[in-house]
Design an enzyme around this catalytic site. Structure first.
Site, PDB file in Angstrom:
ATOM      1  N   THR A 146     -10.644  -0.955   7.801  1.00  9.90           N
ATOM      2  CA  THR A 146     -10.657  -1.740   8.281  1.00  9.90           C
ATOM      3  C   THR A 146     -10.194  -1.542   9.953  1.00  9.90           C
ATOM      4  OG1 THR A 146      -8.315  -1.631   8.574  1.00  9.90           O
ATOM      5  CG2 THR A 146      -9.571  -3.133   7.008  1.00  9.90           C
TER       6      THR A 146
ATOM      7  N   THR B 135       1.403  -6.973  10.329  1.00  7.28           N
ATOM      8  CA  THR B 135      -0.231  -6.478   9.799  1.00  7.28           C
ATOM      9  C   THR B 135      -0.818  -5.610  10.670  1.00  7.28           C
ATOM     10  OG1 THR B 135      -0.427  -8.990  10.323  1.00  7.28           O
ATOM     11  CG2 THR B 135      -0.635  -8.450   8.375  1.00  7.28           C
TER      12      THR B 135
ATOM     13  N   HIS C 214      -9.505   0.299  -2.413  1.00  2.00           N
ATOM     14  CA  HIS C 214      -8.347   0.428  -1.922  1.00  2.00           C
ATOM     15  C   HIS C 214      -7.551   0.091  -3.067  1.00  2.00           C
ATOM     16  CE1 HIS C 214      -4.318  -0.146  -0.370  1.00  2.00           C
ATOM     17  NE2 HIS C 214      -4.945  -0.677   1.147  1.00  2.00           N
TER      18      HIS C 214
ATOM     19  N   PHE D  99       1.214  -3.242   4.858  1.00  2.00           N
ATOM     20  CA  PHE D  99       1.486  -4.760   5.448  1.00  2.00           C
ATOM     21  C   PHE D  99       3.157  -4.167   5.564  1.00  2.00           C
ATOM     22  CE2 PHE D  99      -1.686  -7.477   4.714  1.00  2.00           C
ATOM     23  CZ  PHE D  99      -2.503  -6.703   5.366  1.00  2.00           C
TER      24      PHE D  99
ATOM     25  N   GLU E 249      -5.319   4.437  12.203  1.00  2.00           N
ATOM     26  CA  GLU E 249      -4.095   5.907  11.745  1.00  2.00           C
ATOM     27  C   GLU E 249      -4.843   7.162  11.918  1.00  2.00           C
ATOM     28  OE1 GLU E 249      -4.421   7.983   7.653  1.00  2.00           O
ATOM     29  OE2 GLU E 249      -6.234   5.830   7.863  1.00  2.00           O
TER      30      GLU E 249
ATOM     31  N   LYS F  49     -10.657   6.566  -0.284  1.00  2.00           N
ATOM     32  CA  LYS F  49     -10.839   4.637  -0.977  1.00  2.00           C
ATOM     33  C   LYS F  49     -12.171   4.511  -0.267  1.00  2.00           C
ATOM     34  CE  LYS F  49      -6.045   2.895   0.716  1.00  2.00           C
ATOM     35  NZ  LYS F  49      -5.535   4.544   0.687  1.00  2.00           N
TER      36      LYS F  49
ATOM     37  N   CYS G   5       0.965  -1.147  -0.050  1.00  2.00           N
ATOM     38  CA  CYS G   5       0.250   0.417   0.034  1.00  2.00           C
ATOM     39  C   CYS G   5       1.338   1.445   0.243  1.00  2.00           C
ATOM     40  CB  CYS G   5      -1.184  -0.291   1.184  1.00  2.00           C
ATOM     41  SG  CYS G   5      -1.849  -1.553   1.405  1.00  2.00           S
TER      42      CYS G   5
ATOM     43  N   HIS H  12      -5.060   7.501   4.963  1.00  2.00           N
ATOM     44  CA  HIS H  12      -5.000   6.187   4.040  1.00  2.00           C
ATOM     45  C   HIS H  12      -6.592   5.980   4.124  1.00  2.00           C
ATOM     46  CE1 HIS H  12      -3.197   3.105   2.821  1.00  2.00           C
ATOM     47  NE2 HIS H  12      -3.688   2.100   3.297  1.00  2.00           N
TER      48      HIS H  12
END
Length: 409
Positions: A306, A271, A336, A396, A313, A331, A165, A302
């Site tokens: 999730t 992750t 994404h 990730f 964030e 997004k 990402c 970003h």
């Protein structure tokens, strides 16, 4: 240190490929998410959603069997976005491209998965049937920047940023550093990703994808209490970065100045995001730009939708800027786009800054109380007149990036 400006854009995105088209879609507040019946053929796949790049055509004189023989879809998309960016910057066909003073800093999560699959079948069936001289070139992680370089005859640096990402944003950041140091005069910077079921499966097996399959326009929902995961998209974005005095000398159109870049790694988990190091990446960008937090007027998040990502964030952004910061996620419109998101979101953020308007986060109705208090942009969007904007991406592997752009008067 030399100053670095943006003199060209090129993009293939789910929302369109030029700013007027994208701007109209943002204003209309309708996302590009759709139900993809092709995902239903995979047993165990929970999501049926995706955001494909808007239809685009390729000039057969430029993109034919000979010129694309080493390209899978991701490399074709990357090269096309680079072509559009060079044309926009007035550098298409310029002798400068072959001078060694222009390079590429570009990435994708991987090469084209189709060709990775060819090698998988070789291992499974113990035969090289189907493997050709270009199979590896199409699957390799640096297929996008290498093919861009070959297509345009570039002889400068090739910097590969295959970091999921943050591929696109890291590509921009490392290109900025190459120009600022004097190593290059200009760089083609960005990222690309093609939509593929294997990419979807990565997140689906983590139960991180949205399964609102019957209502695609209501998902994803970044920062919302009722969100149920991300939606994968695809696209490609290229920014032409150029040394300021060189750009001025040739009379180039200057869209923005890139003044700050910060990147680091969590060093804790592959992750699970770490809000402390995410915040530090933003502080590194501020330090690089020699700006106080108060100078930033908008943060493009970003914002994947999730739960762990949104919460971390928001906490990181709050730690750096406090409650006052306007923030939204693109997004929510185009899903994404993985390796492309850093470049596409940087482009759109710069254009929104020039419009003095920022898009809202779609489908954000009830802010998750676990998210830190920020000025979440909702509804009709927001008129914001600011000299500096920040755009952030997190990947990730715990790789964090932050870019700061200054509006060019």
């Amino acid at each position: 240190m030399r100053r670095v400006v943006v003199t060209g854009f090129g993009a293939l995105s789910p929302l369109g490929h030029d700013w007027p088209t994208v701007f109209a879609r943002l204003k209309a507040r309708e996302n590009a998410v759709q139900v993809l019946d092709s995902l239903a053929q995979y047993d165990g796949m929970l999501t049926r959603l995706g955001a494909l790049a808007a239809p685009y055509e390729l000039d057969e004189k430029l993109y034919n069997r000979k010129t694309t023989r080493s390209m899978g879809k991701v490399a074709v998309m990357a090269t096309r976005s680079a072509e559009l960016a060079l044309r926009d910057a007035g550098l298409y066909g310029d002798p400068l491209l072959k001078s060694g003073k222009v390079g590429v800093s570009f990435g994708s999560s991987s090469g084209s998965p189709q060709y990775i699959g060819d090698f998988g079948r070789m291992l499974l069936h113990k035969t090289t049937e189907g493997i050709t001289a270009t199979t590896y070139i199409k699957m390799m992680s640096h297929t996008a920047p290498v093919n861009i370089g070959v297509y345009f005859g570039l002889t400068g640096r090739i910097i590969t940023t295959s970091s999921a990402c943050t591929s696109g944003s890291a590509g921009i950041g490392y290109a900025y550093e190459a120009i600022r140091s004097g190593a290059q005069v200009a760089m083609l910077a960005g990222g690309a990703e093609e939509f593929d079921a294997t990419q979807v499966a990565v997140f689906d097996t983590l139960f991180a994808t949205s399964t609102t399959n019957d209502k695609p326009k209501l998902t994803p929902r970044p920062f919302d209490a009722q969100r149920d995961g991300l939606v994968l998209g695809e696209g490609a974005g290229t920014l032409i970065l150029e040394e300021l005095e060189h750009a001025k000398a040739r009379g180039a159109t200057i869209y923005a100045e890139l003044v700050g870049f910060g990147t680091n790694s969590d060093g804790t988990h592959v992750t699970n995001p770490n809000h402390l190091t995410m915040a530090q990446a933003m502080r590194l960008a501020l330090e690089d730009a020699q700006l106080p937090p108060e100078a930033i007027g908008y943060v493009n998040a970003h914002g994947t939708a999730t739960q762990p990502g949104d919460i971390a964030e928001s906490a990181a952004t709050h730690a750096v800027f406090g409650e006052r910061m306007p923030i939204s996620s693109l997004k929510s419109y185009m899903g994404h786009t993985l390796g492309a998101c850093g470049a596409l979101e940087a482009w759109m953020t710069i254009e929104m800054q020039r419009e003095k308007w920022v898009s809202p986060t779609l489908n954000l109705e009830t802010i998750d109380p676990k998210c830190a208090p920020l000025d979440y942009v909702r509804g009709e969007g927001r008129v914001i007149d600011t000299e500096f904007v920040m755009t952030n991406n997190f990947a990730f592997g715990g790789i964090n990036t932050s870019l700061i752009f200054r509006r060019w008067a």
